[in-house]
Design a protein around this motif. Structure first.
Motif, PDB file in Angstrom:
ATOM      1  N   GLN A   1       0.473  11.452   4.330  1.00  0.00           N
ATOM      2  CA  GLN A   1       0.176  12.287   5.494  1.00  0.00           C
ATOM      3  C   GLN A   1       0.567  13.718   5.173  1.00  0.00           C
TER       4      GLN A   1
ATOM      5  N   HIS B   1       0.834  -1.204   0.000  1.00  0.00           N
ATOM      6  CA  HIS B   1       0.000   0.000   0.000  1.00  0.00           C
ATOM      7  C   HIS B   1       0.872   1.258   0.000  1.00  0.00           C
TER       8      HIS B   1
ATOM      9  N   TRP C   1       6.345  -0.319   7.697  1.00  0.00           N
ATOM     10  CA  TRP C   1       6.247   0.985   7.054  1.00  0.00           C
ATOM     11  C   TRP C   1       7.646   1.464   6.667  1.00  0.00           C
ATOM     12  N   GLY C   2       7.705   2.225   5.593  1.00  0.00           N
ATOM     13  CA  GLY C   2       8.955   2.879   5.257  1.00  0.00           C
ATOM     14  C   GLY C   2       9.081   4.183   6.026  1.00  0.00           C
ATOM     15  N   GLN C   3      10.164   4.902   5.774  1.00  0.00           N
ATOM     16  CA  GLN C   3      10.413   6.156   6.473  1.00  0.00           C
ATOM     17  C   GLN C   3       9.735   7.341   5.794  1.00  0.00           C
TER      18      GLN C   3
ATOM     19  N   VAL D   1       0.383   5.092   1.687  1.00  0.00           N
ATOM     20  CA  VAL D   1      -0.390   5.908   2.626  1.00  0.00           C
ATOM     21  C   VAL D   1       0.291   7.263   2.694  1.00  0.00           C
TER      22      VAL D   1
ATOM     23  N   TRP E   1      -5.111   6.723   3.393  1.00  0.00           N
ATOM     24  CA  TRP E   1      -4.784   5.626   2.481  1.00  0.00           C
ATOM     25  C   TRP E   1      -4.873   6.110   1.039  1.00  0.00           C
TER      26      TRP E   1
ATOM     27  N   TYR F   1       4.168   7.265   2.406  1.00  0.00           N
ATOM     28  CA  TYR F   1       4.745   6.049   2.989  1.00  0.00           C
ATOM     29  C   TYR F   1       4.310   4.830   2.182  1.00  0.00           C
TER      30      TYR F   1
END
Lengths: 124, 111
Positions: free
Chosen positions: A42, A38, A114-116, A40, A50, A98
């Motif tokens: 922010q 996925h 999750w990635g950074q 996502v 999402w 992300y």
């Protein structure tokens, strides 16, 4: 240890395009080619939203209404990579993006890795 | 799909316990047992702390626990510590793909 590393973010003008990449390093219990992935995002100071999903074998791709028709998700299992092509960018697309793995096996129905993140800024 | 409803902020003192609520509808939170919770420290990526309403991933402190009643899921943190100060987000069943929604987030302050 599983790592997801995003790249490709930057400053782009409204209406422009950008391609984000996420590289996965496999670890215990994590086989990229079997994992749904996925994206996502922010926005600065805001909550999580999402964006898109791609099935492990690319048989299914889904998008949030806010990006449908403008963003395209893809993957290359031979390179452990997932991509998000961003098009017709708007100011409201500015966000940290992300990539996240959909859990399978023990963890179900959640983003377990999750990635950074990579920052996209849409501005003239 | 509307976002799940969380209190915008909460606070507690070290050693205390707090509970963060996440309210949805009978079509999401109330319909299945795949609510998850994420902790996000400032300028960090989210971290999974609860999945399937009440399960903790390996390595997550047992001070974190989850539950659900009707259309409301809850995250409880016992024995508050300074490092618990973070934003917390609930999420609906991500397997629903296009129906994935997050709560608006709760900023937890440890006084």
């Amino acid at each position: 240890q599983v790592h997801l590393v995003e790249s490709g973010g930057g400053v782009v003008q409204p209406g422009g395009s950008l391609r984000l990449s996420c590289r996965a390093s496999e670890g215990s219990g994590f086989t990229f080619s079997r994992s749904g992935m996925h994206w996502v995002r922010q926005a600065p100071g805001k909550g999580l939203e999402w964006v898109a999903f791609i099935q492990s074998d690319e048989s299914r791709k889904d998008y949030a209404d806010s990006v449908k028709g403008r963003f395209t998700i893809s993957r290359d299992n031979s390179r452990n990579m997932v991509y998000l092509q961003l098009g017709s960018l708007r100011a409201e697309d500015s966000a940290m993006y992300y990539c996240a793995r959909e859990g399978s096996g023990i963890v179900v129905g959640a983003f377990d890795y999750w990635g950074q993140g990579t920052l996209v800024t849409v501005s003239s | 799909q509307s976002a799940l409803t969380q209190p915008a902020s909460m606070s507690g003192s070290p050693g205390q316990s707090i509970t963060i609520s996440c309210t949805g509808t009978s079509s999401d939170v109330g319909d299945y047992n795949y609510v998850s919770w994420y902790q996000q420290h400032p300028d960090k990526s989210p971290k999974l702390i609860i999945y399937e309403v009440s399960n903790r991933p390996s390595g997550v402190s047992n001070r974190f626990s989850g539950s659900k009643s009707g259309n409301t899921a809850s995250l409880s943190i016992s024995g508050l510590q300074a490092d618990d100060e973070a934003d917390y987000y609930c999420a609906s069943d991500i397997r629903s793909r296009t129906l994935v929604v997050f709560g608006g987030g709760t900023k937890l302050t440890v006084l």
